[in-house]
Design an enzyme around this catalytic site. Structure first.
Site, PDB file in Angstrom:
ATOM      1  N   SER A   1       0.854  -1.199   0.000  1.00 35.71           N
ATOM      2  CA  SER A   1       0.000   0.000   0.000  1.00 35.71           C
ATOM      3  C   SER A   1       0.881   1.237   0.000  1.00 35.71           C
ATOM      4  CB  SER A   1      -0.855   0.030   1.263  1.00 35.71           C
ATOM      5  OG  SER A   1      -0.051   0.362   2.381  1.00 35.71           O
ATOM      6  N   ASP A   2       0.352   2.337  -0.495  1.00 37.12           N
ATOM      7  CA  ASP A   2       1.023   3.602  -0.214  1.00 37.12           C
ATOM      8  C   ASP A   2       0.894   3.807   1.298  1.00 37.12           C
ATOM      9  OD1 ASP A   2       2.313   6.003  -0.224  1.00 37.12           O
ATOM     10  OD2 ASP A   2       1.128   6.892  -1.843  1.00 37.12           O
ATOM     11  N   TRP A   3       1.690   4.699   1.829  1.00 34.88           N
ATOM     12  CA  TRP A   3       1.797   4.841   3.294  1.00 34.88           C
ATOM     13  C   TRP A   3       0.493   5.378   3.894  1.00 34.88           C
ATOM     14  CZ3 TRP A   3       5.273   2.333   1.245  1.00 34.88           C
ATOM     15  CH2 TRP A   3       6.433   1.931   1.875  1.00 34.88           C
TER      16      TRP A   3
END
Ligand code: BGC
Length: 756
Positions: free
Chosen positions: A228-230
């Site tokens: 995932s993106d952060w």
């Protein structure tokens, strides 16, 4: 490692726990299985390895590293081998610093010039973005370090990036936003893919099975990890089910517990979780098994490489009267803070802690070249500072040439928010106007991550677009301005005259949590060129200190099938006196008699090095995708039959030669016929004439025995046009009473089976 065996000996809790990070930058170790943790780091144009306090905004310190030019700049190189070289250098740095995967490249499309993160993205053209990203990925991964191509997908703005829902149709998604990833994923196999924050047609990218599994894995054959993106995770069990393997940075065990509960209560299949765990294990193992010990990296040689890459990327936009290259014997006034303290990178997660920066003035000093200098503007204010302007004007007055270093200050362009407009700060535009009043020989050198408006473009004689050129930008600037190097960059995006001209203007950044990609596939030059609109500088544009001549455009066949490969070649000659590099661009212009399509699209490019007087033949292969569009009826790529123009040129507006090729479509594209299908969609097909005849007779009230009259009716212009846009069901109310729904259904079946 036997991944399946390892997975089967892990507890459910261990498996769930491996699916999220230990902290900002590490995966979790699994002690019982002796699985170590590994570290990831931003990227993409250098290392942002944070040894202590972590963050995803670039606020806390990271190790001293080398900042290479950002993607906005490297995209301008149009040079796969250069990107590959940069990737290799970064890969070696990662090995030396124990980084298993670097978080990049970022291939999101530059939909609007205002996107705050455009500096990290390559292009408005998906093929260019995908090709260059692929070359970088291959370079990094050749050092046995992974990449994370990001942000998958349709993440084209910073405003509300975590919640915004992108309304985008299937064709646009395929031709533009997915295409930027597709080539790189298929050809370069990044070890990981990072999903984006945003929602796509209402559903978070982090739980979007259609993209993370159906397209990415099942269609494109991707086998790596999706992370995932952060902070992009919305519903963790749904994410696992959709194909999101790793949550970063993690959620202190909260989401891991949700995974465990979902498996226990039967809402998430353990098999699906196992698949994710297996993929993560394979990724860790891949890095660990070939991890190199005691790799050293040489900051100074990477600094030099960064300068070289920028030199091959900077774009000479204008050179009136050959003002450039500058003559060393002239008196030159260097104006603008960016000459001493260049803006060479963007803000946010990609921010590198450069171990050294070489500005233009440093480079000049290094060569023993004394130059007059004036600050010209204040970087912290928008308003013009009269004292600074007066000093700059005086410097310009007593010189032969004024070189103004301008651009966007950090605060205007960064991750996390978008720009409000396309202007340079007012104090810089005023400065340029004031200098022009006293000095006719003005060159502007720009530092920015995306297109800017240039109200003074007609008045100045030279313009260089450096983009954000990395920590050694000054060396490149010096060598380019004084002709030690020959400019060879090309714009990877159109510079419109004004923001309002941009196709996304009315729909950027949308309202509240919704943005509509209403311009469809008409992004960037696909729009400007289709509208034949005047632009400031077109896509692909860039000048050189030498001149190139094109000749001999050839195509292997004048008539092909959509299953054939077409070979295109063109000769390019350097007819000037200096060695240089030309970017040969091949556009394909499809027939315009069917579905609306851009007037042309870039389908191949190659950068060639040419000595003075040298000629090279540049050859390209075009496959069916070069002619295809995404057909939402058949949910596939489709090549419409017809005449296509093969254009060879040096920008989207500078097409030198064109060759016509007829393409035959071999694919049956069977439309579903209903009562609402129009006669016009069927009546040009000779196979259907006989079946359609009774309907036509009825619709036009023609005595069915008068066959010839019926045929005439189809041929008669007025009747043809009348029929063209009439649905078949018209026979029921407007016909002669011969047909009811049942009878019509039978004819429709006959028509359909004739086509199938
Ligand atoms: C960015 C990513 C980045 C991550 C880690 C996020 O905010 O969108 O591109 O890799 O932070 O810093």
């Amino acid at each position: 490692m036997d991944y399946k065996k390892v997975v089967s000996s892990m507890t459910l809790e261990e498996k769930a726990s491996l699916c999220s990070g230990r902290d900002f930058w590490h995966t979790k170790a699994v002690k019982s299985q002796k699985i170590p943790e590994i570290m990831v780091s931003d990227g993409p144009h250098g290392l942002r390895k944070q040894p202590k306090s972590p963050d995803h905004t670039g606020a806390y310190e990271s190790i001293k590293a080398v900042c290479f030019p950002a993607a906005c700049a490297t995209a301008s190189s149009f040079d796969r081998s250069l990107l590959n070289k940069m990737g290799k250098a970064i890969g070696t740095e990662c090995q030396a610093e124990n980084i298993a995967t670097i978080l990049g490249p970022a291939v999101n499309i530059k939909r609007s010039p205002l996107c705050g993160r455009n500096f990290e993205y390559y292009s408005e053209d998906p093929m260019l973005a995908s090709e260059l990203a692929g070359a970088l990925i291959k370079g990094v991964q050749s050092r046995n370090v992974g990449t994370s191509i990001k942000h998958f997908t349709a993440n084209n703005q910073e405003t509300r990036r975590l919640t915004v829902s992108v309304k985008v149709d299937e064709r646009t998604m395929r031709e533009i936003y997915l295409a930027a990833f597709e080539g790189a994923v298929k050809n370069a196999s990044p070890w990981t893919v990072m999903c984006s924050y945003n929602r796509i047609n209402g559903l978070h990218a982090s739980e979007n099975k259609k993209y993370l599994t159906d397209i990415l894995r099942d269609e494109w054959g991707y086998e790596g990890v999706v992370m995932s993106d952060w902070g992009a995770v919305n519903d963790r069990p749904k994410g696992i089910a959709a194909g999101l393997d790793l949550e970063m940075p993690g959620s202190y065990g909260i989401n891991d517990r949700e995974i465990v509960e979902a498996v226990q209560n039967g809402t998430l299949s353990e098999k699906i979780l196992d698949r994710s765990v297996e993929r993560i294990l394979r990724w860790i193992d891949k890095y660990e098994t070939k991890k190199q010990k005691d790799v050293k990296w040489d900051k100074d040689s990477d600094h030099e490489l960064a300068g070289k890459i920028e030199e091959e990327s900077a774009v000479l936009l204008k050179n009136e009267g050959g003002i450039l290259p500058l003559d060393k014997n002239d008196t030159i006034a260097v104006i603008g803070k960016f000459a001493k303290a260049p803006r060479y990178q963007g803000g946010g997660s990609s921010h590198i802690n450069s171990y050294k920066v070489t500005s233009f003035m440093d480079a000049a000093k290094g060569k023993g070249h004394d130059l007059i200098y004036a600050d010209g503007y204040d970087l912290d204010k928008e308003e013009a500072d009269r004292t600074l302007i007066t000093k700059a004007v005086n410097a310009a007055k007593k010189s032969d040439v004024a070189v103004i270093f301008a651009g966007l200050p950090d605060i205007i362009e960064s991750e996390g928010y978008d720009r409000n407009d396309m202007s340079l700060p007012e104090n810089q535009n005023i400065l340029i106007d004031e200098i022009l009043k006293v000095q006719p020989n003005v060159v502007v050198v720009l530092h920015n991550g995306s297109a800017v408006e240039m109200p003074w473009e007609k008045e100045v004689k030279g313009i260089f677009e450096m983009y954000l050129g990395g920590q050694n930008v000054g060396t490149a600037e010096y060598d380019l301005l004084f002709g030690k190097a020959n400019p060879c960059g090309r714009l990877p995006e159109t510079f419109p005259k004004k923001l309002e001209d941009n196709p996304s203007y009315l729909n950027f950044p949308g309202y509240l949590d919704n943005v509509d990609y209403a311009e469809g596939v008409f992004v960037g030059y696909r729009y400007y060129d289709s509208k034949n609109m005047e632009v400031l500088f077109p896509f692909g544009h860039g000048l050189s200190y030498t001149t190139y001549k094109y000749s001999n455009l050839k195509v292997s066949k004048r008539k092909i099938k959509d299953t054939d490969m077409l070979t295109v070649s063109v000769d390019v000659t350097n007819i000037g006196r200096m060695a240089g590099k030309e970017v040969v661009q091949i556009y394909v212009a499809p027939p315009q008699d069917g579905i609306p399509r851009p007037v042309h699209e870039l389908k191949a490019f190659e950068k060639v090095t040419l000595r003075a007087g040298e000629t090279k033949t540049v050859t390209f292969e075009l496959g069916s995708r070069a002619f295809a569009y995404w057909d939402k009826e058949i949910h596939d790529w489709y090549v419409a039959g017809g005449d296509y123009m093969i254009e060879a040129g040096s920008s989207s507006r500078d097409i030198k030669y064109v060759k016509k090729v007829n393409v035959e479509s071999t694919r049956k594209r069977v439309p579903a016929i209903t009562e609402n299908t129009c006669f016009g969609d069927l009546m040009d097909d000779p196979r259907l004439t006989d079946i359609l005849r009774p309907l036509v007779n009825s619709y036009l009230h023609i005595d069915k025995n008068e066959k010839s009259k019926a045929l005439n009716a189809i041929n008669d212009k007025m009747n043809r046009e009348l029929l063209r846009f009439s649905p078949l069901r018209g026979v029921i109310s407007l016909g002669d009473g011969e047909f009811d729904h049942e009878k019509l259904a039978k004819v429709i079946m006959a028509l359909q089976s004739k086509l199938s």
